[in-house]
Design an enzyme around this catalytic site. Structure first.
Site, PDB file in Angstrom:
ATOM      1  CG  ASP A  30      -2.033   1.001   1.147  1.00 31.65           C
ATOM      2  OD1 ASP A  30      -2.064   1.766   0.167  1.00 31.65           O
ATOM      3  OD2 ASP A  30      -2.871   1.033   2.059  1.00 31.65           O
ATOM      4  CB  ALA A  31       3.453   2.330  -2.154  1.00 29.24           C
ATOM      5  CE  LYS A  32      -3.882   4.951   0.212  1.00 28.31           C
ATOM      6  NZ  LYS A  32      -3.249   4.011   1.187  1.00 28.31           N
ATOM      7  NE  ARG A  33       6.061   5.140  -3.581  1.00 29.02           N
ATOM      8  CZ  ARG A  33       6.078   5.336  -2.263  1.00 29.02           C
ATOM      9  NH1 ARG A  33       5.085   5.960  -1.675  1.00 29.02           N
ATOM     10  NH2 ARG A  33       7.103   4.916  -1.541  1.00 29.02           N
TER      11      ARG A  33
ATOM     12  CB  THR B  50      -2.479   1.040  -3.366  1.00 30.01           C
ATOM     13  OG1 THR B  50      -1.398   1.541  -2.574  1.00 30.01           O
ATOM     14  CG2 THR B  50      -3.148  -0.113  -2.644  1.00 30.01           C
TER      15      THR B  50
END
Length: 300
Positions: A97-100, A132
């Site tokens: 879950d890094a939302k890059r 993510t």
């Protein structure tokens, strides 16, 4: 490429363990005091391995929230890399879950860091099964991630309608004659496989806190896997979770992080803490279990 693609992992592990995703968010103030020692930062690795000891063989997926590891500096990043490798070796699906999200070569570098096997030019240190990503800067920013996902059998969860209280400020606004979240759902759907009988590796993040929006978005994403955060601490309930389901096993994954590992009494002993995590896993699994053959919750 891994022996199993992301879709194969989802189909296999949901069939064996159900939809629960164990979130690993190392925050020192939320975990028992026994993890603390004089070695600065070493508690992160001990915490990750303790949680993996408890969840291995009980859940099919783990989600590592990269921000918590980054906040712990180099010891945190080392714990993240070793924890991801251990979870993958145990057969669990690993979600980072890094939302890059960024443009051009930067997006391609993120995709190489998190989705590309070492044998294909990635470092291998933070290689996830699924990542993510944030679509705010436009469709072109997703293309390197989608290309890597398709090439290496990986998965993506694109932020679509998130669970935070302020999400509606942008995601529920109209752009032309469509809600922004609907436009994002259309974009996610455009990446879906042409085979309508199978799940798409390009999925969506839709919060369990917004069941009305979720039902609408599910109609736009019939073949996508939805990652539905917000159960428990953020106010999402079981009815909201089931409103996000489609018709296929594996089309909904439910992450729980603080609800599994957070404690009020930081002086809890290790064995009691382990028992608490295992008990919470069982409770959440029973609550969200669903019988697709009959179209209702198994607890109903």
């Amino acid at each position: 490429m891994n022996a199993r693609t992301w879709i194969e992992i989802v189909e296999d592990n949901v069939g064996q363990y159900g939809d629960l995703v164990a979130g690993i968010d190392p925050s020192l103030g939320d975990v028992p005091r026994f993890f603390e020692r004089d070695d600065a930062g070493g508690w992160v690795d001990r915490f990750v391995n303790f949680v993996l000891d408890a969840v291995e063989g009980r859940v099919g997926f783990v989600k590592f929230q990269s921000a918590y590891f980054e906040a712990c500096g180099l010891p945190g990043l080392a714990a993240l890399a070793s924890g991801m490798k251990r979870a993958k070796a145990a057969g669990m699906g690993v979600i980072l879950d890094a939302k890059r999200g960024d443009i051009g070569a930067t997006a391609a570098a993120y995709a190489r860091a998190y989705l590309t096997p070492a044998s294909e030019g990635g470092s291998g240190d933070f290689e996830a099964d699924c990542l993510t990503v944030n679509p705010l800067m436009g469709p072109d920013t997703l293309e390197p991630f989608v290309e890597c996902a398709n090439r290496f059998g990986k998965g993506l969860f694109v932020l679509c309608r998130t669970s935070n209280p302020g999400a509606g400020w942008l995601q529920d606004k109209m752009a032309g004659n469509r809600l922004i979240s609907d436009r994002v759902a259309d974009l996610i759907g455009s990446f879906a496989t042409a085979d309508l009988r199978s799940l798409s590796p390009i999925g969506a993040v839709v919060g369990a806190t917004v069941p009305n929006e979720g039902r609408r978005l599910r109609q736009l994403l019939p073949n996508s896997i939805i990652l539905a955060p917000g159960l428990g601490a953020q106010g999402g309930d079981i009815a909201s979770i089931h409103s996000l389901r489609g018709v296929r096993p594996g089309d909904l994954l439910v992450p729980v992080s603080r609800g599994l590992t957070r404690v009020d009494d930081r002086d809890i002993p290790a064995e009691l803490y382990r028992h608490m995590i295992i008990e919470r896993i069982g409770s959440f699994q029973a609550a969200i279990a669903y019988d697709h053959a009959y179209g209702h919750s198994k607890s109903a």
